[in-house]
Scaffold this active site. Structure first.
Site, PDB file in Angstrom:
ATOM      1  N   ASP A   8      42.764  38.073  43.135  1.00  0.00           N
ATOM      2  CA  ASP A   8      42.321  38.327  41.787  1.00  0.00           C
ATOM      3  C   ASP A   8      40.780  38.412  41.888  1.00  0.00           C
ATOM      4  O   ASP A   8      40.093  38.450  42.998  1.00  0.00           O
ATOM      5  CB  ASP A   8      42.478  37.344  40.715  1.00  0.00           C
ATOM      6  N   HIS A  23      41.122  32.703  37.984  1.00  0.00           N
ATOM      7  CA  HIS A  23      40.303  32.364  36.646  1.00  0.00           C
ATOM      8  C   HIS A  23      41.153  31.576  35.817  1.00  0.00           C
ATOM      9  O   HIS A  23      42.444  31.237  35.969  1.00  0.00           O
ATOM     10  CB  HIS A  23      39.902  33.824  36.162  1.00  0.00           C
ATOM     11  N   HIS A  26      41.473  34.605  30.668  1.00  0.00           N
ATOM     12  CA  HIS A  26      42.718  35.172  29.949  1.00  0.00           C
ATOM     13  C   HIS A  26      43.754  34.997  30.855  1.00  0.00           C
ATOM     14  O   HIS A  26      43.983  34.258  31.902  1.00  0.00           O
ATOM     15  CB  HIS A  26      42.315  36.473  30.088  1.00  0.00           C
TER      16      HIS A  26
HETATM   17 ZN   LIG Z   1      43.890  37.688  36.552  1.00  0.00          ZN
END
Ligand SMILES: [Zn+2]
Length: 299
Positions: free
Chosen positions: A37, A133, A145
């Site tokens: 990511d 994250h 998120h």
């Molecule tokens: Zn992500």
């Protein structure tokens, strides 16, 4: 016949003796899957880096390749014989193939049913999450998120999960351990709640959802490489852990998403902003979760 067998055995023993000095010859194949990511990549610290329209996007996709490469190097040093990288951010065409360690294969583009985990199956021995994250709703955690900005929370069988959590349930379903995660301190802590044995590499400290204290890039990449190498001791697939069913609850910010989502027969509204559905297997549940956060548009 007996004599012939003996001859074969003798020949095999000689061959083994010759092969032994090169320990790699005796090593079994080890397949490693790396999902990358962007928000948790070393050096990434601004929203103008994370999308193709952003002024600093070109820099960020290079940073993403550097962290991926550190993990790839570590994986091979730790005994990996095959590494598959899945670009897992946004449109999922961030890592340029020419920037990636030439020993690794790369899956790219977001039109894939298993998104961040596309290509994973029970032939792999280890999963690594790079650049992950914090989940939606985390008060601290850079760009926290889950999936996309439309979700407040996702629960699988009553447990709130972020992307790392969801992806881990899918990995366990395939019988593949999650051995390393890299990202900010919040992302790493959240992953350890889901998979306590995971090796975590903190590349930056989140001050809040936007401000961050970055570690020197060389230090962070060295630690990712070392972490990946050391994590390979846990690379061993196990018998898949499959539950009888997967109940998924998704909470949206906007009730309009519930109105659209419940057009699917198996999706039920459980509050003005939340839906629930059940699937027999985790891959099926995962695919529908992806449809429900990514392929519904409410303008
Ligand atoms: Zn992500």
């Amino acid at each position: 016949m007996r004599h012939f067998r003996l001859t074969v055995a003798t020949f095999a023993a000689v061959a083994l003796t010759i092969a032994t000095p090169d320990s790699a010859a005796a090593q079994r194949a080890l397949k490693v899957y790396i999902s990358v990511d962007m928000e948790g990549i070393s050096g990434v610290n601004g929203s103008n880096q994370t999308g193709p329209a952003g002024a600093e996007y070109g820099r960020a996709r290079k940073l993403m390749a550097e962290d991926a490469n550190a993990a790839i190097r570590g994986a091979f040093e730790g005994g990996a014989t095959d590494v598959l990288v899945n670009d897992s951010h946004g449109g999922q065409r961030n890592i340029l193939p020419e920037d990636l360690d030439p020993r690794a294969r790369l899956i790219s583009h977001s039109f894939k049913r298993h998104g961040m985990m596309e290509g994973l199956d029970s032939t792999f021995d280890a999963v690594m999450f790079v650049g992950y994250h914090a989940k939606a709703g985390s008060p601290r955690g850079l760009f926290a998120h889950t999936g996309s900005g439309v979700l407040v929370d996702v629960q699988v069988n009553g447990r709130s999960v972020g992307e790392g959590g969801m992806n881990s349930i899918l990995a366990v379903w395939h019988g593949v351990p999650v051995v390393m995660v890299t990202g900010d301190d919040v992302a790493v802590a959240q992953q350890k709640e889901v998979t306590p044995a995971v090796r975590g590499v903190v590349v930056k400290r989140a001050i809040n959802s936007r401000a961050v204290e970055l570690r020197p890039l060389a230090d962070a990449r060295r630690d990712i490489q070392q972490g990946a190498r050391e994590a390979m001791v846990s690379a061993r697939r196990f018998s898949p852990e499959r539950l009888r069913g997967y109940i998924v609850r998704i909470e949206y910010h906007d009730p309009a998403f519930v109105e659209v989502a419940t057009a699917l027969q198996e999706v039920h509204a459980v509050s003005p902003t939340a839906i629930e559905f059940t699937r027999e297997t985790m891959p099926e549940a995962y695919r529908l979760i992806r449809v429900l956060y990514r392929f519904i548009t409410v303008d």
